[in-house]
Write a protein that holds these residues in place. Structure first.
Motif, PDB file in Angstrom:
ATOM      1  N   LEU A   1       0.846  -1.189   0.000  1.00  0.00           N
ATOM      2  CA  LEU A   1       0.000   0.000   0.000  1.00  0.00           C
ATOM      3  C   LEU A   1       0.881   1.239   0.000  1.00  0.00           C
ATOM      4  O   LEU A   1       2.004   1.225   0.480  1.00  0.00           O
ATOM      5  CB  LEU A   1      -0.894   0.040   1.240  1.00  0.00           C
ATOM      6  N   SER A   2       0.356   2.306  -0.541  1.00  0.00           N
ATOM      7  CA  SER A   2       0.986   3.621  -0.462  1.00  0.00           C
ATOM      8  C   SER A   2       2.420   3.613  -0.965  1.00  0.00           C
ATOM      9  O   SER A   2       3.349   4.030  -0.280  1.00  0.00           O
ATOM     10  CB  SER A   2       0.946   4.147   0.986  1.00  0.00           C
ATOM     11  N   ASN A   3       2.599   3.133  -2.204  1.00  0.00           N
ATOM     12  CA  ASN A   3       3.900   3.176  -2.866  1.00  0.00           C
ATOM     13  C   ASN A   3       5.015   2.553  -2.033  1.00  0.00           C
ATOM     14  O   ASN A   3       6.123   3.087  -1.929  1.00  0.00           O
ATOM     15  CB  ASN A   3       4.273   4.625  -3.218  1.00  0.00           C
TER      16      ASN A   3
ATOM     17  N   SER B   1      -4.161   1.660   8.386  1.00  0.00           N
ATOM     18  CA  SER B   1      -4.619   2.330   7.171  1.00  0.00           C
ATOM     19  C   SER B   1      -6.103   2.700   7.232  1.00  0.00           C
ATOM     20  O   SER B   1      -6.544   3.595   6.513  1.00  0.00           O
ATOM     21  CB  SER B   1      -4.355   1.448   5.947  1.00  0.00           C
TER      22      SER B   1
ATOM     23  N   ILE C   1     -13.563   9.201   0.888  1.00  0.00           N
ATOM     24  CA  ILE C   1     -12.139   8.859   0.940  1.00  0.00           C
ATOM     25  C   ILE C   1     -12.012   7.371   1.258  1.00  0.00           C
ATOM     26  O   ILE C   1     -12.743   6.827   2.080  1.00  0.00           O
ATOM     27  CB  ILE C   1     -11.419   9.709   2.002  1.00  0.00           C
ATOM     28  N   TYR C   2     -11.109   6.710   0.572  1.00  0.00           N
ATOM     29  CA  TYR C   2     -10.974   5.256   0.666  1.00  0.00           C
ATOM     30  C   TYR C   2     -10.446   4.812   2.026  1.00  0.00           C
ATOM     31  O   TYR C   2     -10.944   3.858   2.619  1.00  0.00           O
ATOM     32  CB  TYR C   2     -10.044   4.768  -0.447  1.00  0.00           C
ATOM     33  N   ASP C   3      -9.427   5.500   2.527  1.00  0.00           N
ATOM     34  CA  ASP C   3      -8.807   5.131   3.802  1.00  0.00           C
ATOM     35  C   ASP C   3      -8.255   6.385   4.466  1.00  0.00           C
ATOM     36  O   ASP C   3      -8.455   7.501   3.975  1.00  0.00           O
ATOM     37  CB  ASP C   3      -7.718   4.067   3.602  1.00  0.00           C
TER      38      ASP C   3
ATOM     39  N   ARG D   1      -4.902   6.988   5.164  1.00  0.00           N
ATOM     40  CA  ARG D   1      -3.436   7.019   5.084  1.00  0.00           C
ATOM     41  C   ARG D   1      -2.895   8.443   5.208  1.00  0.00           C
ATOM     42  O   ARG D   1      -1.744   8.637   5.619  1.00  0.00           O
ATOM     43  CB  ARG D   1      -2.947   6.370   3.792  1.00  0.00           C
ATOM     44  N   HIS D   2      -3.709   9.437   4.850  1.00  0.00           N
ATOM     45  CA  HIS D   2      -3.257  10.822   5.009  1.00  0.00           C
ATOM     46  C   HIS D   2      -3.099  11.171   6.481  1.00  0.00           C
ATOM     47  O   HIS D   2      -2.303  12.042   6.840  1.00  0.00           O
ATOM     48  CB  HIS D   2      -4.226  11.784   4.322  1.00  0.00           C
TER      49      HIS D   2
ATOM     50  N   ASN E   1      -6.287   9.551  -0.105  1.00  0.00           N
ATOM     51  CA  ASN E   1      -6.541   8.519  -1.106  1.00  0.00           C
ATOM     52  C   ASN E   1      -8.033   8.529  -1.425  1.00  0.00           C
ATOM     53  O   ASN E   1      -8.826   7.833  -0.804  1.00  0.00           O
ATOM     54  CB  ASN E   1      -6.102   7.149  -0.560  1.00  0.00           C
TER      55      ASN E   1
ATOM     56  N   ARG F   1     -12.419   6.031  -5.766  1.00  0.00           N
ATOM     57  CA  ARG F   1     -12.986   6.138  -7.106  1.00  0.00           C
ATOM     58  C   ARG F   1     -14.487   5.851  -7.009  1.00  0.00           C
ATOM     59  O   ARG F   1     -14.980   5.348  -6.009  1.00  0.00           O
ATOM     60  CB  ARG F   1     -12.296   5.189  -8.085  1.00  0.00           C
TER      61      ARG F   1
END
Length: 582
Positions: free
Chosen positions: A395-397, A471, A524-526, A528-529, A537, A540
């Motif tokens: 996750l997250s690059n 997350s 917002i999906y999760d 992580r910010h 994130n 979609r």
């Protein structure tokens, strides 16, 4: 420089300078490019005559030649890029291809009451509204609309296990409990919402129906006879054929069914081959089901599925021939059969030796697929009560990574939803016991190889991806809540009451934390910010509608204004609404 009028976003004109403006959507019918004022005129008068004449146009709209014909003009976008636009009078028209990409909106030309119109949508996804209160033992949410096996990330359906093999995070393929549970839940739900399946028996051991067997001309070493078997209480067809050419069952009827079910006892390396014809173009294909542990191979035009090398027991195999063909061809040539509904079974070829109990074709076999998924979950649950996921998840690059063997709250929840339904349908305690075992891991923290974490040390959360730091994926958490609720509503056992307690704690967290997932124009999906200090994130549209669907269904069992109000606000975002400005 002329400013771009915002009204142009509601009036879409396909410019005639070679720019294909609807490349993202499939064109519906033949496109007629209309003058923008003519489009307005046709819209205003669509309830009347569909006829149009230039005399009427000239009478109603006095336009100069420049206004009628327009002129090309450059549009400078945010002082970063330039695109070709079209000017008519005081309006500037921008190609929809640009608008689609820039604003993530969607549109298409459609025929309506004899004329063409352009339909604009902010979202490509669909919301499913609950028709009644959520039933923990009935249709699972909106999953009767799911067709899990057709997804690109399903590599194929295992011939040995009868469940999907996923390629979502590893192209080599692996068994993904979430995907398997969704496969079972969708078929369970379809079984409740669709008409009962139609099936046609081709061979029942006592007689052949709808066709005739053709044996090899050299019958010296061929055994093909009907024998009474006291263990099953009826006759079986005993065969010993060899490998070539085999015994061929030629069907005499054009049967529109492509779900194959057979029950056979193989006593050597054996196979059943199906010859399919696509009546749309008369192309022919073969699928072989062989006694092998190799899951899938292709050889020339053959698609070959291994059904296991167990020679001591009966094979009870149910296959969707269209899906098997589609997935097999994709592995070999990346081809797709465009019209699976026009497939017909023309003949079956039997090789090897053993006994036949039943061969039949059916319109569907939802319950068989449902049981395959439920039995897989029972067999593959570990001692901790979890279904470990044996693939690396990043996750997250790469900032967060889960090595193989991690658990998922979403997998646990959806597996429990499936198993409780299997218990209710069959009364078999093995399914309920497996669901109860699945509750245990909800109490194990993520850093201890579990799925539970807390937000700000206060609000409990069940992680879809139990990373450290957490997350907080929203849709996976809500799916886990439905699993806990389904267990809670299934029995009065102490573990069922424990599931109810975990559900209640999760609902408290959800109501408190929902505002954190609201961006003001989407969900917002999760988080992580929050966890990593990176950019949000954004979900979609299909995940956004999943969030809405989940809240709407939760609201039917846990009446709370925040669930309904949040769902309604997020529905508005799908229509282009935004949060108020200061």
């Amino acid at each position: 420089m002329m400013r771009i009028n915002l009204k142009l976003l509601l009036i879409v004109f396909i410019i005639g300078v070679g720019i294909t403006t609807l490349s993202y959507w499939t064109k519906c019918g033949e496109t007629t490019v209309l003058h923008p004022r003519e489009v307005l005129w046709r819209t205003r008068h669509r309830q009347g005559s569909d006829s149009y004449s230039s005399d009427t146009y000239d009478k109603d709209e006095k336009l100069s030649e420049v206004e009628k014909n327009g002129r090309n003009i450059d549009c400078l976008i945010n002082e970063e890029s330039t695109i070709s636009c079209r000017q008519y009078g005081g309006e500037v028209y921008i190609p929809f291809t640009f608008i689609h990409k820039y604003f993530e909106v969607y549109g298409r030309l459609v025929k309506h009451n004899g004329y063409e119109r352009f339909e604009w949508q902010h979202s490509y996804s669909k919301v499913y509204y609950p028709q009644k209160k959520y039933d923990p033992h009935g249709v699972f949410l909106w999953f009767e609309n799911y067709n899990v096996e057709v997804r690109d990330r399903v590599k194929f359906i295992s011939g040995i296990e009868g469940v999907p093999v996923s390629s979502q995070w590893d192209p080599r393929g692996y068994f993904y409990p979430i995907q398997i549970a969704q496969f079972g839940l969708s078929h369970f739900s379809k079984n409740l919402t669709e008409s009962p399946p139609t099936d046609v028996v081709i061979e029942d051991g006592s007689a052949t129906h709808k066709g005739k067997w053709k044996l090899p001309t050299d019958t010296q070493n061929v055994i093909f006879r009907r024998v009474m078997d006291d263990t099953v209480g009826h006759k079986l067809l005993e065969f010993r054929i060899g490998t070539n050419p085999g015994a061929v069952l030629i069907l005499h009827e054009d049967l529109p069914y492509t779900t194959l079910h057979f029950e056979m006892l193989f006593t050597s390396n054996s196979s059943l081959t199906v010859l399919l014809e696509n009546v749309a173009d008369h192309s022919r294909y073969t699928i072989r089901y062989v006694t092998s542990n190799v899951l899938l191979t292709t050889r020339d035009s053959d698609v070959i599925y291994g059904i296991g090398s167990n020679r001591s027991g009966w094979y009870h195999v149910t296959r969707d021939l269209g899906i098997d063909l589609q997935k097999g061809l994709a592995q070999h040539t990346n081809r797709k059969i465009a019209r699976l509904r026009t497939l017909r079974v023309r003949r079956l070829v039997l090789r090897g030796s053993g006994y036949i109990d039943t061969i039949k074709l059916a319109s569907s076999a939802h319950l068989a697929h449902f049981y395959s998924a439920a039995d897989w979950l029972v067999r593959h649950q570990d001692d901790k009560g979890g279904w470990p996921i044996m693939v690396t998840r990043k996750l997250s690059n790469g900032m967060l990574e889960l090595p193989p063997g991690w658990y998922s709250g979403m997998a646990q929840g959806q597996a429990m939803s499936l198993l409780t339904r299997a218990f209710v349908v069959t009364g078999d305690l093995k399914y309920l016991e497996s669901a109860l075992k699945g509750v245990k891991i909800f109490k194990v923290r993520s850093e201890n190889h579990g799925i539970m974490t807390t937000f700000l040390g206060k609000y409990v959360w069940y992680e879809e991806y139990p990373t450290v730091p957490s997350s907080f994926v929203l849709n996976g958490f809500i799916y886990s809540l439905f699993g806990l609720y389904d267990v809670y509503m299934t029995c009065t056992h102490e573990d069922c009451r424990e599931a109810g307690k975990l559900f209640d704690e999760g609902m408290v967290s959800l109501k408190k934390m929902l505002p954190l997932y609201d961006s003001g124009f989407g969900s917002i999906y999760d988080l992580r910010h929050f966890s990593l200090g990176v950019a949000p994130n954004l979900a979609r549209w299909d995940y956004h509608t999943t969030h809405i669907n989940q809240l709407l269904f939760l609201d039917t069992i846990y009446d709370d204004s925040i669930l309904k109000l949040t769902a309604e606000r997020w529905l508005g975002y799908m229509k282009g609404k935004r949060a108020s400005h200061n």
